[in-house]
Design a protein around this motif. Structure first.
Motif, PDB file in Angstrom:
ATOM      1  N   LEU A   1      81.460  89.865   7.305  1.00 20.20           N
ATOM      2  CA  LEU A   1      82.278  90.954   7.330  1.00 20.20           C
ATOM      3  C   LEU A   1      81.555  92.187   6.880  1.00 20.20           C
ATOM      4  N   ARG A   2      80.661  92.063   6.019  1.00 17.18           N
ATOM      5  CA  ARG A   2      79.686  93.021   5.672  1.00 17.18           C
ATOM      6  C   ARG A   2      78.557  93.422   6.951  1.00 17.18           C
ATOM      7  N   GLN A   3      78.213  92.574   7.901  1.00 20.13           N
ATOM      8  CA  GLN A   3      77.574  92.748   8.797  1.00 20.13           C
ATOM      9  C   GLN A   3      78.177  92.959   9.858  1.00 20.13           C
ATOM     10  N   GLY A   4      79.388  93.143   9.853  1.00 15.96           N
ATOM     11  CA  GLY A   4      80.271  93.344  11.150  1.00 15.96           C
ATOM     12  C   GLY A   4      80.402  92.331  12.031  1.00 15.96           C
ATOM     13  N   LYS A   5      80.432  91.070  11.719  1.00 11.04           N
ATOM     14  CA  LYS A   5      80.482  89.888  12.446  1.00 11.04           C
ATOM     15  C   LYS A   5      81.624  88.981  12.329  1.00 11.04           C
ATOM     16  N   ILE A   6      81.863  88.317  13.027  1.00 10.04           N
ATOM     17  CA  ILE A   6      82.636  86.747  12.934  1.00 10.04           C
ATOM     18  C   ILE A   6      81.747  85.756  13.097  1.00 10.04           C
ATOM     19  N   HIS A   7      81.532  84.893  11.992  1.00  8.36           N
ATOM     20  CA  HIS A   7      80.381  83.685  12.170  1.00  8.36           C
ATOM     21  C   HIS A   7      81.057  82.492  12.437  1.00  8.36           C
ATOM     22  N   PRO A   8      80.685  81.763  13.595  1.00 11.80           N
ATOM     23  CA  PRO A   8      81.260  80.474  14.091  1.00 11.80           C
ATOM     24  C   PRO A   8      80.558  79.545  13.027  1.00 11.80           C
ATOM     25  N   ILE A   9      81.760  78.464  12.760  1.00 15.42           N
ATOM     26  CA  ILE A   9      81.181  77.453  11.909  1.00 15.42           C
ATOM     27  C   ILE A   9      81.933  76.123  12.498  1.00 15.42           C
ATOM     28  N   ILE A  10      81.133  75.150  12.165  1.00 17.55           N
ATOM     29  CA  ILE A  10      81.567  73.534  12.603  1.00 17.55           C
ATOM     30  C   ILE A  10      81.708  73.014  11.228  1.00 17.55           C
ATOM     31  N   LEU A  11      82.878  72.201  10.945  1.00 21.06           N
ATOM     32  CA  LEU A  11      83.232  71.701   9.812  1.00 21.06           C
ATOM     33  C   LEU A  11      82.904  70.272   9.801  1.00 21.06           C
ATOM     34  N   MET A  12      81.890  69.848   8.824  1.00 21.23           N
ATOM     35  CA  MET A  12      81.414  68.350   8.974  1.00 21.23           C
ATOM     36  C   MET A  12      82.380  67.563   8.355  1.00 21.23           C
ATOM     37  N   ILE A  13      82.639  66.501   8.924  1.00 21.68           N
ATOM     38  CA  ILE A  13      83.438  65.357   8.404  1.00 21.68           C
ATOM     39  C   ILE A  13      82.727  64.006   8.124  1.00 21.68           C
ATOM     40  N   ASP A  14      82.803  63.863   6.995  1.00 20.25           N
ATOM     41  CA  ASP A  14      82.123  62.455   6.495  1.00 20.25           C
ATOM     42  C   ASP A  14      82.918  61.335   6.828  1.00 20.25           C
ATOM     43  N   VAL A  15      82.383  60.335   8.076  1.00 15.79           N
ATOM     44  CA  VAL A  15      82.986  59.222   8.231  1.00 15.79           C
ATOM     45  C   VAL A  15      82.586  57.889   7.799  1.00 15.79           C
ATOM     46  N   GLY A  16      81.554  58.172   6.553  1.00 17.61           N
ATOM     47  CA  GLY A  16      81.218  56.800   5.803  1.00 17.61           C
ATOM     48  C   GLY A  16      79.744  56.857   5.583  1.00 17.61           C
ATOM     49  N   ASP A  17      79.000  57.843   6.149  1.00  6.56           N
ATOM     50  CA  ASP A  17      77.454  57.920   5.838  1.00  6.56           C
ATOM     51  C   ASP A  17      77.348  58.194   4.477  1.00  6.56           C
ATOM     52  N   LEU A  18      78.347  59.004   4.009  1.00  3.96           N
ATOM     53  CA  LEU A  18      78.230  59.588   2.633  1.00  3.96           C
ATOM     54  C   LEU A  18      76.959  60.722   2.205  1.00  3.96           C
ATOM     55  N   ARG A  19      76.969  61.538   3.276  1.00  3.69           N
ATOM     56  CA  ARG A  19      76.143  62.516   2.980  1.00  3.69           C
ATOM     57  C   ARG A  19      77.188  63.616   3.026  1.00  3.69           C
ATOM     58  N   GLU A  20      76.740  64.748   3.932  1.00  6.49           N
ATOM     59  CA  GLU A  20      77.734  65.921   3.760  1.00  6.49           C
ATOM     60  C   GLU A  20      78.861  66.031   4.560  1.00  6.49           C
ATOM     61  N   GLY A  21      79.875  66.566   4.082  1.00 12.39           N
ATOM     62  CA  GLY A  21      81.121  66.438   4.754  1.00 12.39           C
ATOM     63  C   GLY A  21      82.359  66.323   4.045  1.00 12.39           C
ATOM     64  N   VAL A  22      83.593  66.546   4.595  1.00 10.69           N
ATOM     65  CA  VAL A  22      85.113  66.480   3.941  1.00 10.69           C
ATOM     66  C   VAL A  22      85.382  64.991   4.170  1.00 10.69           C
ATOM     67  N   PHE A  23      85.619  64.384   3.116  1.00 13.54           N
ATOM     68  CA  PHE A  23      85.939  63.104   3.035  1.00 13.54           C
ATOM     69  C   PHE A  23      87.349  62.537   2.943  1.00 13.54           C
ATOM     70  N   GLY A  24      87.885  62.404   3.948  1.00 12.48           N
ATOM     71  CA  GLY A  24      89.502  62.041   3.802  1.00 12.48           C
ATOM     72  C   GLY A  24      90.409  62.956   4.356  1.00 12.48           C
ATOM     73  N   ARG A  25      91.582  62.590   4.400  1.00  8.73           N
ATOM     74  CA  ARG A  25      92.659  63.686   4.928  1.00  8.73           C
ATOM     75  C   ARG A  25      92.978  64.661   3.810  1.00  8.73           C
ATOM     76  N   ALA A  26      92.830  64.076   2.613  1.00  7.80           N
ATOM     77  CA  ALA A  26      93.292  64.883   1.347  1.00  7.80           C
ATOM     78  C   ALA A  26      92.544  66.114   1.277  1.00  7.80           C
ATOM     79  N   GLN A  27      91.059  66.049   1.318  1.00 10.77           N
ATOM     80  CA  GLN A  27      90.134  66.878   1.320  1.00 10.77           C
ATOM     81  C   GLN A  27      90.309  67.935   2.293  1.00 10.77           C
ATOM     82  N   LEU A  28      90.718  67.418   3.700  1.00 11.57           N
ATOM     83  CA  LEU A  28      90.667  68.233   4.782  1.00 11.57           C
ATOM     84  C   LEU A  28      91.816  69.344   4.552  1.00 11.57           C
ATOM     85  N   ASP A  29      92.976  68.674   4.069  1.00 17.83           N
ATOM     86  CA  ASP A  29      94.153  69.447   3.849  1.00 17.83           C
ATOM     87  C   ASP A  29      93.979  70.450   2.681  1.00 17.83           C
TER      88      ASP A  29
END
Length: 358
Positions: free
Chosen positions: A113-141
């Motif tokens: 917003l300070r730079q006058g932009k909208i920044h696109p993001i990809i939300l990471m989902i952890d499917v079991g490798d246990l590195r980065e990402g939202v883990f489980g439906r509760a965390q997603l909600d």
């Protein structure tokens, strides 16, 4: 020249890039080329561009900035979750980014917003490798409605990562999670998600088998283009060059010695307790390069009969007993490189990088 050398054959990189780009494009999947493994050197990026690749990714903002300054117009995805203090540079240099933590997303939103932009993001989902990402439906909600409140970002995709930490292989089941969650987020929160990013080189097997879930439309790949290899899947890719990157080090000692150290053993320089198979007295070449220069375990000697034994911080030790007396002090031994070898060599201040075409 005494320093170790990393030779990069850009023609072979171009041929690998062209082959894989065509393969993915025919299946409706965007190939996003990960450049961190060679410190985003412009010569290699240009080789990938010559092969038809137009989308790039890196984990380091410093690499992204340098690449864009060298080659204006590049489209770059930041693939490491940034620190909050990096938010301004994320928006300034990355065209989009992987995200997983709401505090960081809020910082990026405010910077955008300070730079006058909208920044696109990809939300990471952890499917079991246990590195980065939202883990489980509760965390997603928990995170989804908070993302909607961030006016400076747009959730355009979901992504996952396997094989890097937990060595989990991609499967139809853990990849299809992205499709399921895309539909869930659309129905419950109204998100319009257009990108499903299913990971790296190891996910190519699903595409080859025709079992990639419908809707997956991006792969973040480095290893396949650079080395024609899938380390996680323990295979080489048929028809690809495996030797576009070669490491060379000079032999500074050549002597016959026992294969087992003599005396009471403690830990080695890394604090490990390695085992030493007893193979009798063998001819050993010591080369002027070591762990400070290259990941020795990712090197494969190209001289028939030669075998890697190990390394210290400054020396590579190679068994040349079965090389038919071909090795002399002062010779250069050449090694095929795996991913970690090039990653280390391109970040070492002590390795001379040479670009050439075979």
């Amino acid at each position: 020249m005494y320093a170790p050398i990393l030779e990069i054959d850009t023609k072979k990189v171009t041929e690998n890039a062209g082959k894989l780009h065509a393969f993915c494009d025919q299946r409706g999947v965007e190939l996003t080329f990960v450049t961190k493994g060679f410190s985003a050197r412009p010569e290699v990026i240009r080789a990938a561009l010559a092969g038809g690749i137009t989308s790039f990714a890196d984990s380091r903002l410093k690499n992204i900035r340098a690449a864009k300054q060298a080659i204006p117009g590049l489209k770059y995805l930041l693939i490491r979750i940034p620190a909050i203090m990096e938010a301004e540079d994320v928006v300034r240099w990355a065209d989009w980014s992987l995200q997983s933590q709401i505090e960081v997303i809020k910082a990026v939103s405010e910077a955008a917003l300070r730079q006058g932009k909208i920044h696109p993001i990809i939300l990471m989902i952890d499917v079991g490798d246990l590195r980065e990402g939202v883990f489980g439906r509760a965390q997603l909600d928990e995170i989804a409605p908070q993302i909607k409140d961030c006016a400076g970002v747009e959730l355009v995709g979901l992504g996952t990562n396997v094989g890097c930490y937990g060595s989990v292989l991609p499967s139809v089941e853990n990849t299809a999670v992205l499709v399921e969650l895309r539909d869930y987020l659309h129905k419950k929160y109204g998100f319009s998600i257009s990108v499903l990013s299913a990971g790296g080189t190891c996910a190519l097997k699903l595409l080859e088998d025709g079992s990639m879930p419908a809707g997956i439309n991006q792969l973040r790949v480095g290893e396949a283009v650079l080395y024609g290899e899938d380390t996680t899947g323990n295979r080489f890719l048929e028809g690809y060059h495996q030797d576009a990157f070669r490491f060379k080090a000079q032999v500074v000692e050549l002597r016959r010695k026992p294969s087992v150290p003599i005396g009471e053993l403690g830990r080695d320089g890394k604090g490990d307790t390695p085992e030493y198979p007893d193979r009798g007295v063998r001819l050993r070449a010591i080369c002027a390069a070591g762990k400070q220069d290259v990941a020795w375990a990712a090197l494969t000697p190209m001289l028939p009969g030669a075998e890697m034994i190990g390394a210290s911080s400054d020396h590579l030790i190679v068994d040349v007993e079965d090389c038919g007396r071909q090795v002399q002090v002062g010779d250069w031994l050449t090694f095929r490189c795996g991913y970690m070898a090039v990653l280390d060599a391109t970040t070492s201040a002590y390795v001379d990088v040479q670009i050439w075409e075979d």
